[in-house]
Design a protein around this motif. Structure first.
Motif, PDB file in Angstrom:
ATOM      1  N   GLY A   1       9.082 -53.628   5.519  1.00  0.00           N
ATOM      2  CA  GLY A   1       8.736 -54.330   4.165  1.00  0.00           C
ATOM      3  C   GLY A   1       9.866 -55.283   3.626  1.00  0.00           C
ATOM      4  O   GLY A   1       9.682 -56.298   3.085  1.00  0.00           O
ATOM      5  N   LEU A   2      11.155 -54.662   3.973  1.00  0.00           N
ATOM      6  CA  LEU A   2      12.167 -55.489   3.408  1.00  0.00           C
ATOM      7  C   LEU A   2      12.433 -56.871   4.493  1.00  0.00           C
ATOM      8  O   LEU A   2      13.177 -57.736   4.177  1.00  0.00           O
ATOM      9  CB  LEU A   2      13.349 -54.825   3.368  1.00  0.00           C
ATOM     10  CG  LEU A   2      13.559 -53.605   2.228  1.00  0.00           C
ATOM     11  CD1 LEU A   2      14.963 -53.007   2.160  1.00  0.00           C
ATOM     12  CD2 LEU A   2      13.208 -54.313   1.092  1.00  0.00           C
ATOM     13  N   GLY A   3      11.660 -56.719   5.731  1.00  0.00           N
ATOM     14  CA  GLY A   3      11.853 -57.646   6.644  1.00  0.00           C
ATOM     15  C   GLY A   3      12.578 -57.352   7.869  1.00  0.00           C
ATOM     16  O   GLY A   3      12.856 -58.142   8.676  1.00  0.00           O
ATOM     17  N   ALA A   4      13.053 -56.116   7.913  1.00  0.00           N
ATOM     18  CA  ALA A   4      13.891 -55.778   9.176  1.00  0.00           C
ATOM     19  C   ALA A   4      13.165 -55.186  10.037  1.00  0.00           C
ATOM     20  O   ALA A   4      12.114 -54.834   9.889  1.00  0.00           O
ATOM     21  CB  ALA A   4      15.294 -54.811   8.395  1.00  0.00           C
ATOM     22  N   VAL A   5      13.949 -54.720  11.131  1.00  0.00           N
ATOM     23  CA  VAL A   5      13.440 -54.093  12.291  1.00  0.00           C
ATOM     24  C   VAL A   5      14.015 -52.689  12.429  1.00  0.00           C
ATOM     25  O   VAL A   5      15.281 -52.595  12.879  1.00  0.00           O
ATOM     26  CB  VAL A   5      13.678 -54.688  13.629  1.00  0.00           C
ATOM     27  CG1 VAL A   5      12.947 -54.093  14.743  1.00  0.00           C
ATOM     28  CG2 VAL A   5      13.039 -56.226  13.404  1.00  0.00           C
ATOM     29  N   PRO A   6      13.083 -51.692  11.874  1.00  0.00           N
ATOM     30  CA  PRO A   6      13.717 -50.256  12.008  1.00  0.00           C
ATOM     31  C   PRO A   6      13.845 -49.757  13.447  1.00  0.00           C
ATOM     32  O   PRO A   6      12.968 -49.750  14.250  1.00  0.00           O
ATOM     33  CB  PRO A   6      12.840 -49.556  11.262  1.00  0.00           C
ATOM     34  CG  PRO A   6      11.437 -50.142  11.346  1.00  0.00           C
ATOM     35  CD  PRO A   6      11.920 -51.675  11.397  1.00  0.00           C
ATOM     36  N   THR A   7      15.258 -49.048  13.587  1.00  0.00           N
ATOM     37  CA  THR A   7      15.433 -48.560  14.959  1.00  0.00           C
ATOM     38  C   THR A   7      15.882 -47.137  14.780  1.00  0.00           C
ATOM     39  O   THR A   7      17.022 -46.914  14.088  1.00  0.00           O
ATOM     40  CB  THR A   7      16.487 -49.366  15.735  1.00  0.00           C
ATOM     41  OG1 THR A   7      15.979 -50.591  15.969  1.00  0.00           O
ATOM     42  CG2 THR A   7      16.752 -48.826  17.078  1.00  0.00           C
TER      43      THR A   7
ATOM     44  N   ALA B   1      17.100 -62.244  -0.927  1.00  0.00           N
ATOM     45  CA  ALA B   1      16.310 -61.623  -0.632  1.00  0.00           C
ATOM     46  C   ALA B   1      15.816 -61.724   0.778  1.00  0.00           C
ATOM     47  O   ALA B   1      15.206 -60.722   1.234  1.00  0.00           O
ATOM     48  CB  ALA B   1      14.887 -61.926  -1.462  1.00  0.00           C
ATOM     49  N   ASN B   2      16.205 -62.614   1.573  1.00  0.00           N
ATOM     50  CA  ASN B   2      16.128 -62.674   3.013  1.00  0.00           C
ATOM     51  C   ASN B   2      17.283 -62.366   3.747  1.00  0.00           C
ATOM     52  O   ASN B   2      17.208 -62.463   4.997  1.00  0.00           O
ATOM     53  CB  ASN B   2      15.818 -64.242   3.394  1.00  0.00           C
ATOM     54  CG  ASN B   2      17.012 -65.233   3.131  1.00  0.00           C
ATOM     55  OD1 ASN B   2      18.115 -64.743   2.589  1.00  0.00           O
ATOM     56  ND2 ASN B   2      16.761 -66.477   3.386  1.00  0.00           N
ATOM     57  N   LEU B   3      18.159 -61.528   3.546  1.00  0.00           N
ATOM     58  CA  LEU B   3      19.461 -61.140   4.041  1.00  0.00           C
ATOM     59  C   LEU B   3      18.960 -60.039   5.388  1.00  0.00           C
ATOM     60  O   LEU B   3      19.704 -60.220   6.516  1.00  0.00           O
ATOM     61  CB  LEU B   3      20.147 -60.202   3.033  1.00  0.00           C
ATOM     62  CG  LEU B   3      21.656 -60.026   3.767  1.00  0.00           C
ATOM     63  CD1 LEU B   3      22.294 -60.973   3.999  1.00  0.00           C
ATOM     64  CD2 LEU B   3      22.341 -58.827   2.816  1.00  0.00           C
ATOM     65  N   PHE B   4      17.937 -59.423   5.258  1.00  0.00           N
ATOM     66  CA  PHE B   4      17.631 -58.552   6.183  1.00  0.00           C
ATOM     67  C   PHE B   4      16.534 -59.204   7.008  1.00  0.00           C
ATOM     68  O   PHE B   4      15.933 -58.201   8.181  1.00  0.00           O
ATOM     69  CB  PHE B   4      17.048 -56.984   5.662  1.00  0.00           C
ATOM     70  CG  PHE B   4      17.933 -56.521   4.631  1.00  0.00           C
ATOM     71  CD1 PHE B   4      19.085 -56.196   4.954  1.00  0.00           C
ATOM     72  CD2 PHE B   4      17.609 -56.661   3.337  1.00  0.00           C
ATOM     73  CE1 PHE B   4      20.243 -55.773   3.908  1.00  0.00           C
ATOM     74  CE2 PHE B   4      18.634 -55.968   2.333  1.00  0.00           C
ATOM     75  CZ  PHE B   4      19.886 -55.849   2.625  1.00  0.00           C
ATOM     76  N   ALA B   5      15.965 -60.376   7.013  1.00  0.00           N
ATOM     77  CA  ALA B   5      15.078 -60.665   7.864  1.00  0.00           C
ATOM     78  C   ALA B   5      15.243 -60.820   9.167  1.00  0.00           C
ATOM     79  O   ALA B   5      16.243 -61.515   9.747  1.00  0.00           O
ATOM     80  CB  ALA B   5      14.573 -62.092   7.409  1.00  0.00           C
ATOM     81  N   GLY B   6      14.695 -60.047  10.073  1.00  0.00           N
ATOM     82  CA  GLY B   6      14.773 -59.849  11.445  1.00  0.00           C
ATOM     83  C   GLY B   6      16.064 -59.000  11.981  1.00  0.00           C
ATOM     84  O   GLY B   6      16.276 -58.950  13.178  1.00  0.00           O
ATOM     85  N   ALA B   7      16.432 -58.332  10.880  1.00  0.00           N
ATOM     86  CA  ALA B   7      17.850 -57.633  11.243  1.00  0.00           C
ATOM     87  C   ALA B   7      17.579 -56.301  11.971  1.00  0.00           C
ATOM     88  O   ALA B   7      16.741 -55.673  11.219  1.00  0.00           O
ATOM     89  CB  ALA B   7      18.889 -57.823  10.150  1.00  0.00           C
ATOM     90  N   THR B   8      18.254 -55.639  12.666  1.00  0.00           N
ATOM     91  CA  THR B   8      18.207 -54.465  13.019  1.00  0.00           C
ATOM     92  C   THR B   8      18.586 -53.306  12.128  1.00  0.00           C
ATOM     93  O   THR B   8      19.609 -53.972  11.405  1.00  0.00           O
ATOM     94  CB  THR B   8      18.796 -54.020  14.404  1.00  0.00           C
ATOM     95  OG1 THR B   8      18.239 -54.811  15.287  1.00  0.00           O
ATOM     96  CG2 THR B   8      18.855 -52.677  14.718  1.00  0.00           C
ATOM     97  N   TRP B   9      17.793 -52.409  11.498  1.00  0.00           N
ATOM     98  CA  TRP B   9      18.047 -51.465  10.652  1.00  0.00           C
ATOM     99  C   TRP B   9      18.108 -50.107  11.226  1.00  0.00           C
ATOM    100  O   TRP B   9      16.956 -49.549  11.542  1.00  0.00           O
ATOM    101  CB  TRP B   9      17.305 -51.584   9.442  1.00  0.00           C
ATOM    102  CG  TRP B   9      17.567 -50.843   8.132  1.00  0.00           C
ATOM    103  CD1 TRP B   9      18.179 -49.633   7.951  1.00  0.00           C
ATOM    104  CD2 TRP B   9      17.647 -51.360   6.815  1.00  0.00           C
ATOM    105  NE1 TRP B   9      18.420 -49.197   6.804  1.00  0.00           N
ATOM    106  CE2 TRP B   9      18.104 -50.361   6.205  1.00  0.00           C
ATOM    107  CE3 TRP B   9      17.407 -52.493   6.374  1.00  0.00           C
ATOM    108  CZ2 TRP B   9      18.274 -50.470   4.496  1.00  0.00           C
ATOM    109  CZ3 TRP B   9      17.523 -52.724   4.957  1.00  0.00           C
ATOM    110  CH2 TRP B   9      18.067 -51.744   3.784  1.00  0.00           C
TER     111      TRP B   9
END
Length: 360
Positions: free
Chosen positions: A165-171, A135-143
């Motif tokens: 909401g998934l914990g990622a940073v949309p760009t 569940a934390n795979l996307f934490a802080g990751a650029t998406w």
């Protein structure tokens, strides 16, 4: 017991492809958003395992059985992405459809437009399969999100919030720019890592000398990774990869010429070159790392196709990321209020660019 009259889930997610990425999307959506997740995978064993691991609430054996959803995420293999995206657009009613593929230009150009908006999370692992999903795979990751110029603002906002909401940073980025940058920062480095391993193997010959050090390990960590996946990626982004390789070869030829010049002046140039590259690397790694508080920009925009995508792409080209956004239609539905949150340091420039886009 009958569940007649039960309230429908507040947020519904469909996942097409239940491997590492698709399974992680399902886990994150269930745990972080409280979403109801329905998954599809052509492999019955994978479907069963995804349910056992809690990656989905239930799994179906055909895309048409996924039902309605707010977001549909296509996490199929590279060769199947185009077909699965088309199926999701046709069968998952009400959803904004996105994918997780590492190349975007061909998919965006081939798509029917809304409700598809391309996506690419910069997250993964050295292992594959739903059993490795987390569940934390996307934490802080650029998406990365790659809307078309005419993408509906309400769909882009929904997808943007989902990614947050998934914990990622949309760009938000243009699909052509995305593929060019992925070639430079990911695809060409994979090719170069392969070449370094081949070169080192030839240099070692038949010797069994333990010469592998941390520099070699760091530079070749991705060499030989997942051959079927990377063969598909190279093929899908062929032109950008070839352009990137040509540029890399030119850089190597210039470095060779500099190193071959056996003069005191050349030796000074080599040291200066090494220092300049160090400065450039630090600058590259610092991009997007500015912290601090966020600034809200609130404005009224006309209700015309693509206006939100235009704003987001304009800010992206200026190096300004939208950390959050919200849309509120006006009572007459001829316009709407949009709120964008950007880094405090970028606020003045962002407002000026937004005003330029909206100028009559």
């Amino acid at each position: 017991m009958s569940d007649a009259g039960a309230e429908p889930p507040s947020f519904r997610v469909a996942v097409l492809g239940l491997g590492l990425i698709g399974g992680s999307v399902g886990l994150a959506a269930r745990e972080r958003l409280g979403a109801h997740v329905v998954g599809f995978d052509p492999d019955p064993a994978v479907r069963e395992r995804a349910v056992e691991l809690g990656a989905v609430d239930r799994a179906v054996d055909q895309v048409a059985a996924l039902g309605d959803a707010d977001v549909a995420v296509v996490a199929a293999p590279v060769h199947a992405l185009r077909e699965r995206i088309a199926e999701a657009c046709a069968h998952v009613a009400g959803a904004v459809v996105t994918d997780v593929g590492s190349t975007k230009h061909a998919l965006v150009e081939a798509s029917p437009g809304d409700p598809y908006i391309g996506g690419h999370p910069l997250a993964g692992a050295e292992v594959a399969g739903v059993e490795h999903a987390r569940a934390n795979l996307f934490a802080g990751a650029t998406w990365y999100l790659t809307p078309r110029a005419d993408s509906e603002g309400i769909l882009l906002e929904r997808l943007h919030r989902f990614v947050v909401g998934l914990g990622a940073v949309p760009t938000v980025i243009g699909h052509g720019d995305h593929d060019r940058l992925m070639a430079a920062f990911s695809h060409v480095p994979h090719v170069v890592a392969n070449a370094l391993v081949a070169q080192a193997t030839r240099a070692l010959g038949e010797e069994a000398i333990p010469v592998v050090g941390p520099s070699f390990r760091d530079a070749t960590r991705v060499a030989g990774a997942n051959p079927p996946l990377w063969a598909g990626i190279y093929d899908a982004n062929r032109e950008a990869v070839l352009d990137g390789l040509d540029a890399t070869i030119a850089e190597l030829q210039a470095a060779r010429a500099l190193l071959a010049a056996d003069t005191d002046d050349a030796r000074g140039q080599v040291a200066a070159w090494q220092a300049a590259i160090g400065d450039q690397r630090r600058a590259l790694l610092d991009i997007g790392m500015t912290g601090g508080s966020l600034h809200e920009i609130r404005l009224v925009v006309p209700n015309r196709p693509g206006v939100i995508a235009d704003l987001a792409l304009t800010l992206s080209r200026a190096g300004i990321n939208i950390h959050d956004m919200s849309l509120s239609p006006q009572p007459d539905f001829r316009s709407g209020e949009v709120a964008l949150w950007v880094a405090e340091d970028h606020a003045d420039r962002a407002r000026a660019l937004v005003e330029e886009v909206l100028a009559p």
